[in-house]
Design a protein around this motif. Structure first.
Motif, PDB file in Angstrom:
ATOM      1  N   ILE A  41     -29.077   1.040   4.642  1.00 51.44           N
ATOM      2  CA  ILE A  41     -27.964   1.551   5.445  1.00 51.44           C
ATOM      3  C   ILE A  41     -26.986   2.385   4.619  1.00 51.44           C
ATOM      4  CG2 ILE A  41     -25.997   0.903   6.884  1.00 51.44           C
ATOM      5  CD1 ILE A  41     -27.666  -1.479   7.836  1.00 51.44           C
ATOM      6  N   GLY A  42     -26.393   1.824   3.573  1.00 44.18           N
ATOM      7  CA  GLY A  42     -25.464   2.576   2.721  1.00 44.18           C
ATOM      8  C   GLY A  42     -24.263   3.120   3.458  1.00 44.18           C
ATOM      9  N   SER A  43     -23.603   2.265   4.256  1.00 47.32           N
ATOM     10  CA  SER A  43     -22.462   2.696   5.048  1.00 47.32           C
ATOM     11  C   SER A  43     -21.175   2.124   4.470  1.00 47.32           C
ATOM     12  CB  SER A  43     -22.670   2.215   6.485  1.00 47.32           C
ATOM     13  OG  SER A  43     -21.665   2.689   7.324  1.00 47.32           O
ATOM     14  N   GLY A  44     -20.237   3.003   4.125  1.00 45.82           N
ATOM     15  CA  GLY A  44     -18.992   2.571   3.511  1.00 45.82           C
ATOM     16  C   GLY A  44     -17.902   2.275   4.524  1.00 45.82           C
ATOM     17  N   TYR A  45     -17.028   1.345   4.168  1.00 44.07           N
ATOM     18  CA  TYR A  45     -15.907   0.946   5.032  1.00 44.07           C
ATOM     19  C   TYR A  45     -14.629   0.923   4.214  1.00 44.07           C
ATOM     20  CZ  TYR A  45     -19.029  -0.983   8.645  1.00 44.07           C
ATOM     21  OH  TYR A  45     -19.966  -1.160   9.619  1.00 44.07           O
ATOM     22  N   GLN A  46     -13.530   1.286   4.857  1.00 43.10           N
ATOM     23  CA  GLN A  46     -12.211   1.018   4.300  1.00 43.10           C
ATOM     24  C   GLN A  46     -11.757  -0.299   4.912  1.00 43.10           C
ATOM     25  OE1 GLN A  46      -9.388   4.311   4.269  1.00 43.10           O
ATOM     26  NE2 GLN A  46     -11.088   5.684   4.718  1.00 43.10           N
ATOM     27  N   GLY A  47     -10.850  -0.992   4.259  1.00 37.58           N
ATOM     28  CA  GLY A  47     -10.360  -2.251   4.802  1.00 37.58           C
ATOM     29  C   GLY A  47     -11.093  -3.460   4.261  1.00 37.58           C
ATOM     30  N   GLY A  48     -11.988  -3.244   3.303  1.00 40.70           N
ATOM     31  CA  GLY A  48     -12.639  -4.360   2.615  1.00 40.70           C
ATOM     32  C   GLY A  48     -13.384  -5.310   3.525  1.00 40.70           C
ATOM     33  N   LEU A  49     -13.483  -6.536   3.065  1.00 41.32           N
ATOM     34  CA  LEU A  49     -14.233  -7.563   3.770  1.00 41.32           C
ATOM     35  C   LEU A  49     -13.675  -7.800   5.170  1.00 41.32           C
ATOM     36  CD1 LEU A  49     -16.526  -9.593   3.600  1.00 41.32           C
ATOM     37  CD2 LEU A  49     -14.948 -11.210   2.559  1.00 41.32           C
ATOM     38  N   GLY A  50     -12.361  -7.713   5.315  1.00 38.85           N
ATOM     39  CA  GLY A  50     -11.751  -7.941   6.613  1.00 38.85           C
ATOM     40  C   GLY A  50     -12.293  -7.027   7.694  1.00 38.85           C
ATOM     41  N   SER A  51     -12.532  -5.763   7.367  1.00 33.21           N
ATOM     42  CA  SER A  51     -13.049  -4.825   8.367  1.00 33.21           C
ATOM     43  C   SER A  51     -14.484  -5.178   8.752  1.00 33.21           C
ATOM     44  CB  SER A  51     -12.946  -3.381   7.884  1.00 33.21           C
ATOM     45  OG  SER A  51     -13.776  -3.156   6.776  1.00 33.21           O
ATOM     46  N   LEU A  52     -15.265  -5.650   7.795  1.00 28.32           N
ATOM     47  CA  LEU A  52     -16.635  -6.059   8.098  1.00 28.32           C
ATOM     48  C   LEU A  52     -16.650  -7.295   8.991  1.00 28.32           C
ATOM     49  CD1 LEU A  52     -18.504  -5.662   4.698  1.00 28.32           C
ATOM     50  CD2 LEU A  52     -18.438  -4.091   6.604  1.00 28.32           C
ATOM     51  N   VAL A  53     -15.832  -8.271   8.632  1.00 29.81           N
ATOM     52  CA  VAL A  53     -15.756  -9.512   9.408  1.00 29.81           C
ATOM     53  C   VAL A  53     -15.419  -9.195  10.862  1.00 29.81           C
ATOM     54  CG1 VAL A  53     -14.374 -11.617   9.690  1.00 29.81           C
ATOM     55  CG2 VAL A  53     -15.263 -11.012   7.442  1.00 29.81           C
ATOM     56  N   LYS A  54     -14.471  -8.298  11.061  1.00 29.51           N
ATOM     57  CA  LYS A  54     -14.076  -7.914  12.418  1.00 29.51           C
ATOM     58  C   LYS A  54     -15.207  -7.165  13.128  1.00 29.51           C
ATOM     59  CE  LYS A  54      -9.797  -7.055  13.272  1.00 29.51           C
ATOM     60  NZ  LYS A  54      -8.459  -6.482  13.304  1.00 29.51           N
ATOM     61  N   ASP A  55     -15.842  -6.218  12.451  1.00 28.70           N
ATOM     62  CA  ASP A  55     -16.940  -5.445  13.054  1.00 28.70           C
ATOM     63  C   ASP A  55     -18.094  -6.344  13.482  1.00 28.70           C
ATOM     64  OD1 ASP A  55     -15.671  -3.050  12.810  1.00 28.70           O
ATOM     65  OD2 ASP A  55     -17.237  -2.082  11.637  1.00 28.70           O
ATOM     66  N   PHE A  56     -18.335  -7.406  12.742  1.00 27.09           N
ATOM     67  CA  PHE A  56     -19.450  -8.297  13.051  1.00 27.09           C
ATOM     68  C   PHE A  56     -19.049  -9.455  13.963  1.00 27.09           C
ATOM     69  CE2 PHE A  56     -21.283  -6.522   8.961  1.00 27.09           C
ATOM     70  CZ  PHE A  56     -22.173  -5.682   9.631  1.00 27.09           C
ATOM     71  N   GLY A  57     -17.859  -9.342  14.582  1.00 23.31           N
ATOM     72  CA  GLY A  57     -17.484 -10.281  15.625  1.00 23.31           C
ATOM     73  C   GLY A  57     -16.749 -11.523  15.167  1.00 23.31           C
ATOM     74  N   LEU A  58     -16.341 -11.581  13.922  1.00 23.20           N
ATOM     75  CA  LEU A  58     -15.593 -12.739  13.426  1.00 23.20           C
ATOM     76  C   LEU A  58     -14.189 -12.287  13.099  1.00 23.20           C
ATOM     77  CD1 LEU A  58     -18.263 -14.156  10.959  1.00 23.20           C
ATOM     78  CD2 LEU A  58     -17.745 -15.004  13.241  1.00 23.20           C
ATOM     79  N   ASP A  59     -13.214 -12.863  13.753  1.00 26.10           N
ATOM     80  CA  ASP A  59     -11.831 -12.488  13.458  1.00 26.10           C
ATOM     81  C   ASP A  59     -11.312 -13.368  12.340  1.00 26.10           C
ATOM     82  OD1 ASP A  59     -11.343 -11.911  16.905  1.00 26.10           O
ATOM     83  OD2 ASP A  59     -11.530 -10.416  15.340  1.00 26.10           O
ATOM     84  N   SER A  60     -10.811 -12.731  11.286  1.00 24.40           N
ATOM     85  CA  SER A  60     -10.333 -13.508  10.142  1.00 24.40           C
ATOM     86  C   SER A  60      -8.923 -13.983  10.357  1.00 24.40           C
ATOM     87  CB  SER A  60     -10.398 -12.666   8.867  1.00 24.40           C
ATOM     88  OG  SER A  60      -9.736 -11.447   9.041  1.00 24.40           O
TER      89      SER A  60
END
Length: 192
Positions: free
Chosen positions: A173-192
């Motif tokens: 995939i190689g897809s970059g995100y801003q917002g660190g782990l928090g943005s990933l957690v949110k994108d994958f349906g888990l609210d931190s």
């Protein structure tokens, strides 16, 4: 001989390796010269996703503080806080035959711990890669070197194992995100 992938490339894993069930996913990186005076700690994490590409619960988020998921079929082997030395910096063991059928994708990410607060990003990281090994033979089957220049991102989804027609495949995939782990957690349906 390992198959080297490019961003977006998908390759069969189990069909071309009959009998393969236990794999090790190795993730590695080096930090460039960094003079910010703060530690530079990269972490790998795994999201176990359903058919809607969402994690069903926090138990489907595997990382150094929750090292097992999918009923033990996915195991993070521990945190490397420095990235020093040769070889994989962190590894995840996956028993493909034991992953519950409700999990369609096993998605791998690398994040920079406190990256925003420390003024760190993947522009300061080089030689990042993900590779898949046969756990029984230690043979490297697939390798994806993230050659892209991520200048401001603090999290990268590097790739995923996914089910297709009763077999397992790998997607680079190689897809970059801003917002660190928090943005990933949110994108994958888990609210931190």
């Amino acid at each position: 001989m390992a198959i080297n992938l490019s961003k977006g490339q998908k390759v069969d894993l189990t069909k071309s390796n009959p009998g393969l069930s236990k794999v090790v996913v190795g993730l590695g990186w080096d930090t460039n010269k960094y003079d910010g005076g703060k530690d530079f700690d990269l972490d790998s994490s795994v999201f176990l996703l359903n058919s809607e590409s969402k994690a069903s619960s926090e138990a489907d988020f595997v990382f150094y503080n929750n090292t097992k998921g999918a009923g033990g079929a996915v195991e993070h082997t521990g945190d490397n806080r420095t990235g020093e030395g040769e070889g994989d910096d962190e590894q995840v063991k996956v028993d493909l035959s034991a992953v519950p059928s409700s999990i369609e994708k096993v998605t791998f990410a690398i994040t920079i711990h406190d990256g925003e607060a420390r003024g760190q990003n993947f522009g300061q990281v080089s030689n990042s890669y993900v590779r898949i090994l046969n756990e029984d033979t230690n043979e490297e089957l697939i390798r994806y070197d993230l050659g892209e220049d991520f200048s401001i991102e603090t999290a990268i989804v590097v790739g995923e194992l996914y089910r297709h027609g009763g077999e397992w495949k790998f997607n680079a995939i190689g897809s970059g995100y801003q917002g660190g782990l928090g943005s990933l957690v949110k994108d994958f349906g888990l609210d931190s």
